[in-house]
Design a protein around this motif. Sequence first.
Motif, PDB file in Angstrom:
ATOM      1  N   GLU A 211     -12.676  -2.059  25.724  1.00 58.66           N
ATOM      2  CA  GLU A 211     -12.106  -3.365  26.047  1.00 58.66           C
ATOM      3  C   GLU A 211     -10.647  -3.191  26.470  1.00 58.66           C
ATOM      4  N   LYS A 212     -10.283  -3.769  27.589  1.00 60.47           N
ATOM      5  CA  LYS A 212      -8.952  -3.582  28.169  1.00 60.47           C
ATOM      6  C   LYS A 212      -7.848  -4.188  27.306  1.00 60.47           C
ATOM      7  N   ASN A 213      -6.822  -3.379  27.037  1.00 60.11           N
ATOM      8  CA  ASN A 213      -5.603  -3.805  26.350  1.00 60.11           C
ATOM      9  C   ASN A 213      -5.849  -4.475  24.999  1.00 60.11           C
ATOM     10  N   GLN A 214      -6.906  -4.068  24.307  1.00 62.92           N
ATOM     11  CA  GLN A 214      -7.206  -4.679  23.009  1.00 62.92           C
ATOM     12  C   GLN A 214      -6.512  -3.976  21.845  1.00 62.92           C
ATOM     13  N   CYS A 215      -5.701  -2.986  22.139  1.00 60.15           N
ATOM     14  CA  CYS A 215      -4.869  -2.347  21.119  1.00 60.15           C
ATOM     15  C   CYS A 215      -3.412  -2.503  21.512  1.00 60.15           C
ATOM     16  N   HIS A 216      -2.628  -3.138  20.622  1.00 60.13           N
ATOM     17  CA  HIS A 216      -1.177  -3.202  20.791  1.00 60.13           C
ATOM     18  C   HIS A 216      -0.584  -2.244  19.769  1.00 60.13           C
ATOM     19  N   TYR A 217       0.405  -1.473  20.191  1.00 61.54           N
ATOM     20  CA  TYR A 217       0.987  -0.511  19.253  1.00 61.54           C
ATOM     21  C   TYR A 217       2.447  -0.232  19.575  1.00 61.54           C
ATOM     22  N   GLN A 218       3.146   0.269  18.568  1.00 64.42           N
ATOM     23  CA  GLN A 218       4.518   0.737  18.746  1.00 64.42           C
ATOM     24  C   GLN A 218       4.629   2.135  18.164  1.00 64.42           C
TER      25      GLN A 218
ATOM     26  N   MET B 294      -3.081   6.308  13.635  1.00 62.69           N
ATOM     27  CA  MET B 294      -1.758   5.840  13.217  1.00 62.69           C
ATOM     28  C   MET B 294      -0.991   6.934  12.486  1.00 62.69           C
ATOM     29  N   LEU B 295      -1.668   7.600  11.557  1.00 61.61           N
ATOM     30  CA  LEU B 295      -1.007   8.643  10.775  1.00 61.61           C
ATOM     31  C   LEU B 295      -0.775   9.904  11.604  1.00 61.61           C
ATOM     32  N   GLY B 296      -1.722  10.227  12.471  1.00 63.24           N
ATOM     33  CA  GLY B 296      -1.602  11.434  13.272  1.00 63.24           C
ATOM     34  C   GLY B 296      -0.577  11.335  14.390  1.00 63.24           C
ATOM     35  N   GLN B 297      -0.432  10.130  14.968  1.00 60.68           N
ATOM     36  CA  GLN B 297       0.468   9.954  16.099  1.00 60.68           C
ATOM     37  C   GLN B 297       1.756   9.222  15.733  1.00 60.68           C
ATOM     38  N   GLY B 298       1.842   8.751  14.486  1.00 63.38           N
ATOM     39  CA  GLY B 298       3.051   8.037  14.067  1.00 63.38           C
ATOM     40  C   GLY B 298       3.240   6.724  14.795  1.00 63.38           C
ATOM     41  N   ILE B 299       2.184   5.890  14.780  1.00 63.56           N
ATOM     42  CA  ILE B 299       2.256   4.595  15.462  1.00 63.56           C
ATOM     43  C   ILE B 299       1.824   3.482  14.513  1.00 63.56           C
ATOM     44  N   ALA B 300       2.248   2.274  14.844  1.00 66.57           N
ATOM     45  CA  ALA B 300       1.780   1.064  14.171  1.00 66.57           C
ATOM     46  C   ALA B 300       0.910   0.329  15.176  1.00 66.57           C
TER      47      ALA B 300
ATOM     48  N   ASP C 292      11.369   8.191  13.272  1.00 62.86           N
ATOM     49  CA  ASP C 292      11.592   8.795  11.946  1.00 62.86           C
ATOM     50  C   ASP C 292      10.374   8.599  11.044  1.00 62.86           C
ATOM     51  N   PHE C 293       9.201   8.830  11.607  1.00 63.33           N
ATOM     52  CA  PHE C 293       7.944   8.581  10.897  1.00 63.33           C
ATOM     53  C   PHE C 293       7.729   9.605   9.782  1.00 63.33           C
ATOM     54  N   VAL C 294       7.336   9.103   8.609  1.00 69.71           N
ATOM     55  CA  VAL C 294       7.108   9.958   7.444  1.00 69.71           C
ATOM     56  C   VAL C 294       5.779   9.591   6.789  1.00 69.71           C
ATOM     57  N   VAL C 295       4.924  10.598   6.549  1.00 69.97           N
ATOM     58  CA  VAL C 295       3.706  10.416   5.755  1.00 69.97           C
ATOM     59  C   VAL C 295       4.050  10.813   4.325  1.00 69.97           C
ATOM     60  N   LEU C 296       3.818   9.913   3.377  1.00 73.02           N
ATOM     61  CA  LEU C 296       4.194  10.157   1.993  1.00 73.02           C
ATOM     62  C   LEU C 296       3.260  11.171   1.324  1.00 73.02           C
ATOM     63  N   GLU C 297       3.827  12.084   0.578  1.00 76.01           N
ATOM     64  CA  GLU C 297       3.013  13.027  -0.189  1.00 76.01           C
ATOM     65  C   GLU C 297       2.269  12.302  -1.298  1.00 76.01           C
ATOM     66  N   SER C 298       2.923  11.326  -1.898  1.00 74.87           N
ATOM     67  CA  SER C 298       2.309  10.517  -2.963  1.00 74.87           C
ATOM     68  C   SER C 298       2.375   9.051  -2.556  1.00 74.87           C
ATOM     69  N   PRO C 299       1.237   8.458  -2.173  1.00 73.79           N
ATOM     70  CA  PRO C 299       1.225   7.043  -1.788  1.00 73.79           C
ATOM     71  C   PRO C 299       1.745   6.139  -2.900  1.00 73.79           C
TER      72      PRO C 299
ATOM     73  N   VAL D 289       1.109   4.565   2.555  1.00 71.85           N
ATOM     74  CA  VAL D 289       0.882   5.998   2.798  1.00 71.85           C
ATOM     75  C   VAL D 289       1.884   6.597   3.775  1.00 71.85           C
ATOM     76  N   ALA D 290       2.609   5.742   4.515  1.00 71.13           N
ATOM     77  CA  ALA D 290       3.566   6.242   5.501  1.00 71.13           C
ATOM     78  C   ALA D 290       4.510   5.116   5.898  1.00 71.13           C
ATOM     79  N   TYR D 291       5.581   5.488   6.570  1.00 67.43           N
ATOM     80  CA  TYR D 291       6.508   4.468   7.067  1.00 67.43           C
ATOM     81  C   TYR D 291       7.341   5.048   8.205  1.00 67.43           C
ATOM     82  N   GLY D 292       7.940   4.149   8.963  1.00 71.96           N
ATOM     83  CA  GLY D 292       8.821   4.538  10.049  1.00 71.96           C
ATOM     84  C   GLY D 292       9.510   3.298  10.581  1.00 71.96           C
TER      85      GLY D 292
END
Length: 202
Positions: free
Chosen positions: A149-156, A96-102, A160-167, A132-135
């Motif tokens: 398992e087929k299609n067991q991950c849903h994601y978006q 999630m953090l590396g690819q900027g996804i939910a 404008d994804f941002v990882v916070l320096e200070s959570p 820790v991040a938002y977008g």
Amino acid sequence: MSDITSKIIETQKAKKIKSEFVATTVRIPKELQLAIEDLAEYLSISKQDVMLDLIEEGIKVAEGVLENNEIKDSISTNFHVLNTNKRHDLNAQKEMLGQGIAAAYYGDWKLEINKIQKNDTVFLYENGVGIVAYGKGSGETLKKDYEGEKNQCHYQKLIDFVVLESPISASKIKKILDRNVVFLQTRSSMPDGQKILDEIAV
């Protein structure tokens, strides 16, 4: 054999990932301690393993109750808090953090991603750390296989994804919003989420 006994035995047979353990202290009634010792003896495992598995099962029950009893907003909200699933899968959070996804996984939990509309703000929350991040949601829910398992991950994909320096810690979130917030759910609405964005912008 009871469900909890079966689950404990299965857990001991197949630990998928190594967890980082921390020490904690809790005082329990003597009768409960004796019951734990008896169960450990019966299963031929340590008391620590018994207590850990019982706690994990209790957390799952609490999460289920919170998911099922989640108060549905009478008005639509443009803000969501998504738990990064670190407790169940460290790789899920890294992705999630590396690819900027939910993302969410399995059962009804994965369907929570479908509730995120285009341009909704999504805060990613890490257990024990905070936001820790938002977008912003793309509004397009994608699907992929998870653990074979087929299609067991849903994601978006988050715009404008941002990882916070200070959570932003749970206690600080509570102070900013002036209310209690439950973070165990996969996804929860945060109608007053603009206050969090304002805090980030400071």
